[in-house]
Motif scaffolding. Structure first.
Motif, mmCIF file in Angstrom:
data_model
loop_
_atom_site.group_PDB
_atom_site.id
_atom_site.type_symbol
_atom_site.label_atom_id
_atom_site.label_comp_id
_atom_site.label_asym_id
_atom_site.label_seq_id
_atom_site.Cartn_x
_atom_site.Cartn_y
_atom_site.Cartn_z
ATOM 1 N N PRO A 87 30.852 -28.956 63.812
ATOM 2 C CA PRO A 87 31.453 -29.748 62.729
ATOM 3 C C PRO A 87 32.793 -29.168 62.261
ATOM 4 O O PRO A 87 33.706 -29.909 61.891
ATOM 5 N N GLU A 88 32.906 -27.809 62.300
ATOM 6 C CA GLU A 88 34.136 -27.147 61.832
ATOM 7 C C GLU A 88 35.364 -27.559 62.640
ATOM 8 O O GLU A 88 36.498 -27.435 62.164
ATOM 9 N N GLN A 89 35.136 -28.052 63.877
ATOM 10 C CA GLN A 89 36.281 -28.515 64.675
ATOM 11 C C GLN A 89 37.015 -29.644 63.960
ATOM 12 O O GLN A 89 38.209 -29.858 64.176
ATOM 13 N N ALA A 90 36.298 -30.353 63.109
ATOM 14 C CA ALA A 90 36.945 -31.430 62.343
ATOM 15 C C ALA A 90 38.035 -30.861 61.446
ATOM 16 O O ALA A 90 39.118 -31.431 61.320
ATOM 17 N N LEU A 91 37.733 -29.703 60.829
ATOM 18 C CA LEU A 91 38.721 -29.085 59.925
ATOM 19 C C LEU A 91 39.975 -28.675 60.686
ATOM 20 O O LEU A 91 41.089 -28.955 60.270
ATOM 21 N N LEU A 92 39.760 -27.992 61.826
ATOM 22 C CA LEU A 92 40.921 -27.545 62.608
ATOM 23 C C LEU A 92 41.699 -28.744 63.121
ATOM 24 O O LEU A 92 42.935 -28.733 63.124
ATOM 25 N N LEU A 94 41.946 -31.692 61.704
ATOM 26 C CA LEU A 94 42.691 -32.296 60.589
ATOM 27 C C LEU A 94 43.914 -31.448 60.240
ATOM 28 O O LEU A 94 45.014 -31.957 60.078
ATOM 29 N N ARG A 95 43.709 -30.127 60.150
ATOM 30 C CA ARG A 95 44.827 -29.235 59.802
ATOM 31 C C ARG A 95 45.941 -29.352 60.840
ATOM 32 O O ARG A 95 47.111 -29.531 60.498
ATOM 33 N N GLY A 96 45.556 -29.224 62.128
ATOM 34 C CA GLY A 96 46.556 -29.288 63.205
ATOM 35 C C GLY A 96 47.151 -30.687 63.319
ATOM 36 O O GLY A 96 48.369 -30.861 63.364
ATOM 37 N N LEU A 104 47.131 -23.230 50.348
ATOM 38 C CA LEU A 104 47.240 -22.555 49.040
ATOM 39 C C LEU A 104 45.859 -22.342 48.467
ATOM 40 O O LEU A 104 45.129 -23.310 48.227
ATOM 41 N N ARG A 105 45.506 -21.095 48.259
ATOM 42 C CA ARG A 105 44.185 -20.796 47.703
ATOM 43 C C ARG A 105 44.319 -19.936 46.454
ATOM 44 O O ARG A 105 44.395 -18.713 46.526
ATOM 45 N N PRO A 106 44.347 -20.575 45.300
ATOM 46 C CA PRO A 106 44.424 -19.793 44.069
ATOM 47 C C PRO A 106 43.093 -19.114 43.793
ATOM 48 O O PRO A 106 42.039 -19.741 43.941
ATOM 49 N N VAL A 133 48.669 -17.653 50.046
ATOM 50 C CA VAL A 133 49.320 -18.671 50.868
ATOM 51 C C VAL A 133 49.046 -18.297 52.324
ATOM 52 O O VAL A 133 49.613 -17.353 52.859
ATOM 53 N N ARG A 134 48.135 -19.038 52.911
ATOM 54 C CA ARG A 134 47.627 -18.731 54.254
ATOM 55 C C ARG A 134 48.254 -19.673 55.273
ATOM 56 O O ARG A 134 48.225 -20.898 55.067
ATOM 57 N N GLU A 135 48.772 -19.102 56.372
ATOM 58 C CA GLU A 135 49.274 -19.939 57.468
ATOM 59 C C GLU A 135 48.052 -20.639 58.073
ATOM 60 O O GLU A 135 47.011 -20.024 58.249
ATOM 61 N N ILE A 140 45.596 -16.915 65.845
ATOM 62 C CA ILE A 140 44.439 -16.819 66.748
ATOM 63 C C ILE A 140 43.555 -18.074 66.697
ATOM 64 O O ILE A 140 42.852 -18.391 67.649
ATOM 65 N N TYR A 141 43.618 -18.808 65.602
ATOM 66 C CA TYR A 141 42.819 -20.040 65.481
ATOM 67 C C TYR A 141 43.276 -21.103 66.476
ATOM 68 O O TYR A 141 42.503 -21.978 66.855
ATOM 69 N N PHE A 142 44.576 -21.057 66.819
ATOM 70 C CA PHE A 142 45.122 -22.115 67.667
ATOM 71 C C PHE A 142 45.671 -21.571 68.982
ATOM 72 O O PHE A 142 46.262 -22.304 69.761
ATOM 73 N N GLY A 243 44.334 -14.569 56.177
ATOM 74 C CA GLY A 243 44.188 -15.395 54.980
ATOM 75 C C GLY A 243 42.770 -15.909 54.825
ATOM 76 O O GLY A 243 42.249 -16.032 53.712
ATOM 77 N N ASP A 244 42.144 -16.216 55.943
ATOM 78 C CA ASP A 244 40.749 -16.661 55.903
ATOM 79 C C ASP A 244 39.887 -15.575 55.269
ATOM 80 O O ASP A 244 39.104 -15.827 54.350
ATOM 81 N N ILE A 245 40.057 -14.358 55.754
ATOM 82 C CA ILE A 245 39.210 -13.244 55.316
ATOM 83 C C ILE A 245 39.539 -12.864 53.861
ATOM 84 O O ILE A 245 38.643 -12.750 53.015
HETATM 85 C C1 IPM Z 1 37.870 -21.797 55.680
HETATM 86 C C2 IPM Z 1 36.709 -21.785 56.620
HETATM 87 C C3 IPM Z 1 37.169 -22.344 57.941
HETATM 88 C C4 IPM Z 1 38.243 -21.420 58.469
HETATM 89 C C5 IPM Z 1 36.065 -22.543 58.994
HETATM 90 C C6 IPM Z 1 34.913 -23.338 58.443
HETATM 91 C C7 IPM Z 1 36.610 -23.160 60.242
HETATM 92 O O1 IPM Z 1 36.175 -20.506 56.731
HETATM 93 O O2 IPM Z 1 38.421 -22.887 55.436
HETATM 94 O O3 IPM Z 1 38.226 -20.727 55.177
HETATM 95 O O4 IPM Z 1 37.943 -20.392 59.090
HETATM 96 O O5 IPM Z 1 39.416 -21.738 58.284
#
Ligand code: IPM
Ligand code: MG
Length: 352
Positions: A87-92, A94-96, A104-106, A133-135, A140-142, A243-245
């Motif tokens: 399901p997470e592939q949907a997020l990537l 959409l973003r891409g 932006l993550r406050p 502010v995360r790229e 590595i995600y892409f 930025g994710d971490i």
């Molecule tokens: C986030 C999430 C996503 C990411 C996952 C669900 C793909 O952890 O939005 O931070 O790693 O970007």
């Protein structure tokens, strides 16, 4: 103003938190004389069930035709074991697919909820307000990813162009100019060539912003500083994976991940808005999820995509008043009797 919003409730608690956000947006629209039109779309696990794909083309196309996207959350154990599909592939996708390179993550600690902060009072004295502010569409995600022919070696490549780094750092600089004019670029420049490019690029970008104080931290040190002295940060600018971490870490030091919104922006005013938390399948459908992160994401949509400052401020103020009045969902209850998802929506609308 009339605005067309693509709505992707997604999975788990997504539907419930999005429903309350739509109610709040409608209430704001009524108060300020705007009309929001909603197009409901599928992505994530529910889309796998109905179409076999986490991100159906129709969803991406409809998003492109909208003024912005409101997303709940995607994923859940039901879809964890389908070979090659998540399901997470949907997020990537959409973003891409929507070119949303800046996330932006406050991380804000609400005074009313400071009991929930796991750090010592002396460390958070004076409050916490960090903007990560995360790229979001590179690194590595892409990058190239795969296995060797014999399957015994795997690889995921971190790759960045100057172009990708520069546009992210400019976005971070613009945001910092509206805040405390301090940017910390987080990297691993003692090891990674791409990180050395981030530093080089920062030198060029921030030369155009002489008022901004810039410093650099290795990511391991940054993760330590976030719990040691989080008040030293204003804006953190960093790569996709760092930025994710760090945004998960930052969310925890505020004590309330159920409160944190996010915005994903591209070149223009178009953006996608979603809570930082996930789909929480264990509490889905029970009217106990906290809708405030999504409602606050709605406020970010008004501010960043529609230029509606007063409207965004009104939502944020209403959330503050609901907290002042003692309204708490279970995740932030800390001993008081919690109210439900819908009742929290009611409270925000009442204080609007
Ligand atoms: C986030 C999430 C996503 C990411 C996952 C669900 C793909 O952890 O939005 O931070 O790693 O970007
Ligand atoms: Mg994450």
């Amino acid at each position: 103003m009339i605005k067309n919003i693509a709505v992707i409730p997604g999975d788990g608690i997504g539907e419930e938190v999005v429903a309350q956000t739509v109610r709040v947006l409608d209430a704001v629209g009524e108060k300020f004389g705007h009309k929001f039109n909603y197009t409901y779309l599928e992505a994530g696990g529910c889309a796998i069930d109905s179409t076999g794909k986490p991100l159906p083309e129709a969803t991406l196309e409809a998003c492109k035709k909208s003024d912005s996207v409101l997303l709940g959350a995607v994923g859940g154990p039901k879809w964890d074991h389908i070979p090659g599909i998540r399901p997470e592939q949907a997020l990537l996708g959409l973003r891409g697919g929507l070119g949303l390179f800046a996330n932006l993550r406050p991380a804000i600690m609400y005074d009313q909820l400071k009991e929930a902060c796991p750090l010592k009072e002396s460390i958070i004295e004076g409050g916490l307000n960090i903007m990560i502010v995360r790229e979001l569409t590179g690194g590595i995600y892409f990058g190239k990813s795969g296995r060797s022919e014999d399957g015994k070696t795997g690889y995921d490549v971190e790759e960045y162009s100057f172009y990708e780094i520069e546009r992210l750092l400019r976005q971070a600089a613009e945001i910092a100019m509206k805040r405390n004019k301090h940017v910390t670029v987080v990297d691993k420049a003692n090891i990674l060539e791409t990180s050395r490019m981030w530093r080089e690029c920062a030198g060029k970008v921030f030369a155009d912003y002489p008022e901004i104080r810039v410093d650099f931290l290795y990511v391991d040190n940054a993760s330590m500083q976030l719990v040691r002295n989080p008040r030293q940060f204003d804006v953190i600018a960093t790569s996709n994976i760092f930025g994710d971490i760090l945004s998960d870490e930052a969310s925890q030091i505020t004590g309330s991940i159920g409160m944190l919104p996010s915005a994903s922006l591209g070149e223009g005013s178009f953006g996608m808005y979603e809570p930082v938390h996930g789909s929480a399948p264990d509490i889905a459908g029970k009217n106990i999820a906290n809708p405030l992160a999504t409602i606050l994401s709605g406020a970010m949509m008004l501010r960043y995509s529609f230029g509606m400052q007063a409207e965004a401020d009104a939502i944020e103020a209403a959330v503050g008043k609901a907290l002042d009045a003692g309204c708490r969902t279970a995740d932030i209850a800390g001993g008081v009797t919690p109210i439900g998802t819908k009742e929290m929506g009611d409270a925000v609308i009442k204080f609007l």
